[in-house]
Design an enzyme around this catalytic site. Structure first.
Site, PDB file in Angstrom:
ATOM      1  N   CYS A   1      39.906  -7.301  18.163  1.00 42.28           N
ATOM      2  CA  CYS A   1      40.880  -5.743  17.259  1.00 42.28           C
ATOM      3  C   CYS A   1      42.261  -6.186  16.838  1.00 42.28           C
ATOM      4  CB  CYS A   1      41.054  -5.115  18.160  1.00 42.28           C
ATOM      5  SG  CYS A   1      39.854  -3.629  19.047  1.00 42.28           S
TER       6      CYS A   1
ATOM      7  N   HIS B   1      46.990  -0.881  15.132  1.00 40.11           N
ATOM      8  CA  HIS B   1      45.528  -0.888  15.188  1.00 40.11           C
ATOM      9  C   HIS B   1      45.386   0.282  15.404  1.00 40.11           C
ATOM     10  CE1 HIS B   1      41.467  -2.432  16.370  1.00 40.11           C
ATOM     11  NE2 HIS B   1      42.132  -1.821  17.434  1.00 40.11           N
TER      12      HIS B   1
ATOM     13  N   ASN C   1      37.661   2.572  14.850  1.00 41.04           N
ATOM     14  CA  ASN C   1      38.247   1.667  14.414  1.00 41.04           C
ATOM     15  C   ASN C   1      37.523   0.352  13.994  1.00 41.04           C
ATOM     16  OD1 ASN C   1      38.870  -0.914  15.876  1.00 41.04           O
ATOM     17  ND2 ASN C   1      38.832  -0.275  17.553  1.00 41.04           N
TER      18      ASN C   1
HETATM   19  O1  UT7 Z   1      39.872  -1.768  19.997  1.00 42.07           O
HETATM   20  C1  UT7 Z   1      41.115  -1.954  21.145  1.00 42.07           C
HETATM   21  C2  UT7 Z   1      40.210  -1.804  21.897  1.00 42.07           C
HETATM   22  N1  UT7 Z   1      39.882  -0.436  22.525  1.00 42.07           N
HETATM   23  C3  UT7 Z   1      40.334   0.684  22.563  1.00 42.07           C
HETATM   24  O2  UT7 Z   1      41.234   0.739  22.221  1.00 42.07           O
HETATM   25  C4  UT7 Z   1      39.920   2.395  22.924  1.00 42.07           C
HETATM   26  C5  UT7 Z   1      40.435   2.120  24.628  1.00 42.07           C
HETATM   27  N2  UT7 Z   1      39.604   3.773  24.620  1.00 42.07           N
HETATM   28  C6  UT7 Z   1      39.887   4.728  24.231  1.00 42.07           C
HETATM   29  O3  UT7 Z   1      40.303   5.076  22.937  1.00 42.07           O
HETATM   30  C7  UT7 Z   1      38.992   5.536  25.354  1.00 42.07           C
HETATM   31  O4  UT7 Z   1      39.219   5.272  26.903  1.00 42.07           O
HETATM   32  C8  UT7 Z   1      37.565   6.543  25.119  1.00 42.07           C
HETATM   33  C9  UT7 Z   1      37.613   7.213  23.902  1.00 42.07           C
HETATM   34  C10 UT7 Z   1      37.083   4.660  24.590  1.00 42.07           C
HETATM   35  C11 UT7 Z   1      36.772   7.263  25.756  1.00 42.07           C
HETATM   36  O5  UT7 Z   1      38.035   8.033  26.321  1.00 42.07           O
HETATM   37  P1  UT7 Z   1      39.077   8.895  27.749  1.00 42.07           P
HETATM   38  O6  UT7 Z   1      39.466   9.744  27.159  1.00 42.07           O
HETATM   39  O7  UT7 Z   1      39.262   7.754  27.902  1.00 42.07           O
HETATM   40  O8  UT7 Z   1      37.653   9.257  27.678  1.00 42.07           O
HETATM   41  P2  UT7 Z   1      36.484   8.654  29.428  1.00 42.07           P
HETATM   42  O9  UT7 Z   1      36.434   7.869  29.195  1.00 42.07           O
HETATM   43  O10 UT7 Z   1      37.639   8.886  30.933  1.00 42.07           O
HETATM   44  O11 UT7 Z   1      35.555  10.043  29.635  1.00 42.07           O
HETATM   45  C12 UT7 Z   1      36.561  11.104  29.718  1.00 42.07           C
HETATM   46  C13 UT7 Z   1      35.146  12.635  30.208  1.00 42.07           C
HETATM   47  C14 UT7 Z   1      33.848  12.005  30.829  1.00 42.07           C
HETATM   48  O12 UT7 Z   1      33.245  12.298  31.332  1.00 42.07           O
HETATM   49  P3  UT7 Z   1      33.862  13.247  32.994  1.00 42.07           P
HETATM   50  O13 UT7 Z   1      32.638  11.882  33.427  1.00 42.07           O
HETATM   51  O14 UT7 Z   1      34.980  13.485  32.610  1.00 42.07           O
HETATM   52  O15 UT7 Z   1      32.676  14.093  32.980  1.00 42.07           O
HETATM   53  C15 UT7 Z   1      32.565  10.926  29.840  1.00 42.07           C
HETATM   54  O16 UT7 Z   1      31.723  11.274  30.208  1.00 42.07           O
HETATM   55  O17 UT7 Z   1      34.317  12.380  28.728  1.00 42.07           O
HETATM   56  C16 UT7 Z   1      33.091  11.995  28.707  1.00 42.07           C
HETATM   57  N3  UT7 Z   1      32.533  11.859  27.494  1.00 42.07           N
HETATM   58  C17 UT7 Z   1      32.019  12.431  26.456  1.00 42.07           C
HETATM   59  N4  UT7 Z   1      32.489  13.464  26.454  1.00 42.07           N
HETATM   60  C18 UT7 Z   1      31.887  13.916  24.442  1.00 42.07           C
HETATM   61  C19 UT7 Z   1      32.696  10.139  26.950  1.00 42.07           C
HETATM   62  N5  UT7 Z   1      32.615   9.605  25.733  1.00 42.07           N
HETATM   63  C20 UT7 Z   1      32.276  11.124  25.358  1.00 42.07           C
HETATM   64  C21 UT7 Z   1      32.485  11.974  23.814  1.00 42.07           C
HETATM   65  N6  UT7 Z   1      31.826  12.903  24.039  1.00 42.07           N
HETATM   66  N7  UT7 Z   1      31.731  10.478  22.751  1.00 42.07           N
END
Ligand code: UT7
Length: 332
Positions: free
Chosen positions: A117, A257, A287
């Site tokens: 990225c 970004h 992204n």
């Molecule tokens: O591009 C350069 C590098 N990449 C980035 O900069 C991306 C950085 N990371 C992020 O943007 C975020 O971490 C994500 C958008 C990928 C994920 O968001 P998050 O708030 O960090 O969610 P998480 O992975 O900590 O998950 C929180 C909860 C989980 O449920 P439990 O275990 O708490 O019950 C996930 O299973 O949200 C759940 N979850 C979803 N729920 C509905 C994860 N993805 C989804 C989804 N829809 N699509």
């Protein structure tokens, strides 16, 4: 006293494929919903390249053609094309070579650069050096990624963020004081476990097993990457302001970004820059990896005035991150 010759962006071109994948559509593919995706990431829709045999070069070609048309440039005048991509058409030859051939840049040499990225930012700073030597006069930097080719559309944690697209800038020498003023680039290879493609490279070549294990898709430990992204992207953006004595009033625009709206907000807050100065188009494209920053430049080009102080900032797989301070060089 003679002013230093700087590399300045003198035009922007872009392309996104026609097909739009909406949050509603994703609700039918994985267990997710529009409210979660919008509030956690800011993405509403993303463009996806459909069609047999079309790779990243297909979008890169269209972006470069748009750039050549807008800048009224004969492809034979182009000295070099650098393509930043994490999804090249082939492991070799370079996607930049294919783009060169497609647009008829027969006098140019070309190569790819991979910094995920941060690819466009790394590419821009690399290309800057070629201009500043005085040897090269017209250098194109393309950021292009067909992320849909490496995304697992059964994995709700990754498929909701990424999209496809390409955008390109022309870099030319500028003696007026505008152009790229400063940059900070950083790498931390120990970030490997948190964001990578497990197979298909020389360490783990493609096999029946890697395919069955779904190892040819992006693996991301989202929350960890998020923390590193916030700390590091905000850190370098603030650092480049400090060392160039820029206050938030001096900054016309932040071009970040587009990985997650919350990472952008944290970066803007750390810089003390807010409101219309923070340019965001993540809701339309998601992204697009190396294409996000030039796609923002493409979308908001009309806002920029000659002499505007603009800060670019990125964070990506690798880990890679950085920021760049430039003075915009033209009025559109
Ligand atoms: O591009 C350069 C590098 N990449 C980035 O900069 C991306 C950085 N990371 C992020 O943007 C975020 O971490 C994500 C958008 C990928 C994920 O968001 P998050 O708030 O960090 O969610 P998480 O992975 O900590 O998950 C929180 C909860 C989980 O449920 P439990 O275990 O708490 O019950 C996930 O299973 O949200 C759940 N979850 C979803 N729920 C509905 C994860 N993805 C989804 C989804 N829809 N699509």
């Amino acid at each position: 006293m003679l002013k230093k010759t700087r590399a300045a962006i003198t035009g922007v071109g872009g392309h996104v494929p026609d097909y739009i994948l909406t949050n509603k559509e994703l609700e039918k593919m994985v267990d997710t919903n529009d409210e979660w995706i919008t509030s956690r990431t800011g993405v509403k829709e993303r463009h996806i390249l459909k069609g047999e045999g079309q790779g990243t070069s297909h979008m890169g070609e269209k972006a470069v053609r748009d750039l050549l048309r807008k800048t009224n440039t004969d492809p034979l005048e182009v000295d070099m094309i650098l393509c930043a991509t994490a999804t090249p058409d082939y492991i070799f030859p370079a996607t930049a070579n294919l783009i060169c051939d497609m647009v008829g840049a027969k006098n140019a040499f070309s190569f790819d650069l991979q910094a995920a990225c941060s690819g466009f930012l790394y590419g821009l700073v690399t290309a800057q050096q070629f201009i500043e030597t005085g040897k090269y006069k017209k250098v194109i930097v393309v950021g292009a990624d067909k992320m849909s080719s490496i995304i697992d559309y059964t994995d709700r944690k990754t498929c909701i963020i990424f999209g496809d697209g390409a955008a390109a800038v022309m870099l030319e020498p500028d003696d007026s004081g505008n152009g790229i003023q400063d940059s900070i680039l950083r790498t931390d290879g120990s970030g490997l476990p948190y964001l990578h493609l497990k197979a298909g490279g020389s360490r783990r070549p493609a096999s029946l097993e890697t395919i069955q294990n779904r190892e040819h898709y992006v693996f991301q430990e989202g929350a960890t990457v998020f923390k590193f992204a916030v700390t590091n992207m905000a850190g370098v953006a603030a650092e480049i302001m400090e060392r160039n004595n820029l206050t938030s009033d001096d900054v016309a625009y932040l071009v970040p970004h587009q990985a997650n709206k919350r990472i952008i907000d944290a970066t803007a807050e750390r810089m003390g820059v807010g409101g219309d100065k923070v340019l965001v188009n993540i809701e339309k494209y998601g992204n697009t990896t190396a294409a996000t920053i030039p796609l923002v430049l493409w979308d908001f080009e009309k806002n920029f005035k000659k002499g505007d102080n603009i800060i670019l900032a990125a964070f990506g797989g690798g880990f890679t991150w950085g920021s760049c301070y430039l003075k915009w060089a033209y009025n559109s």
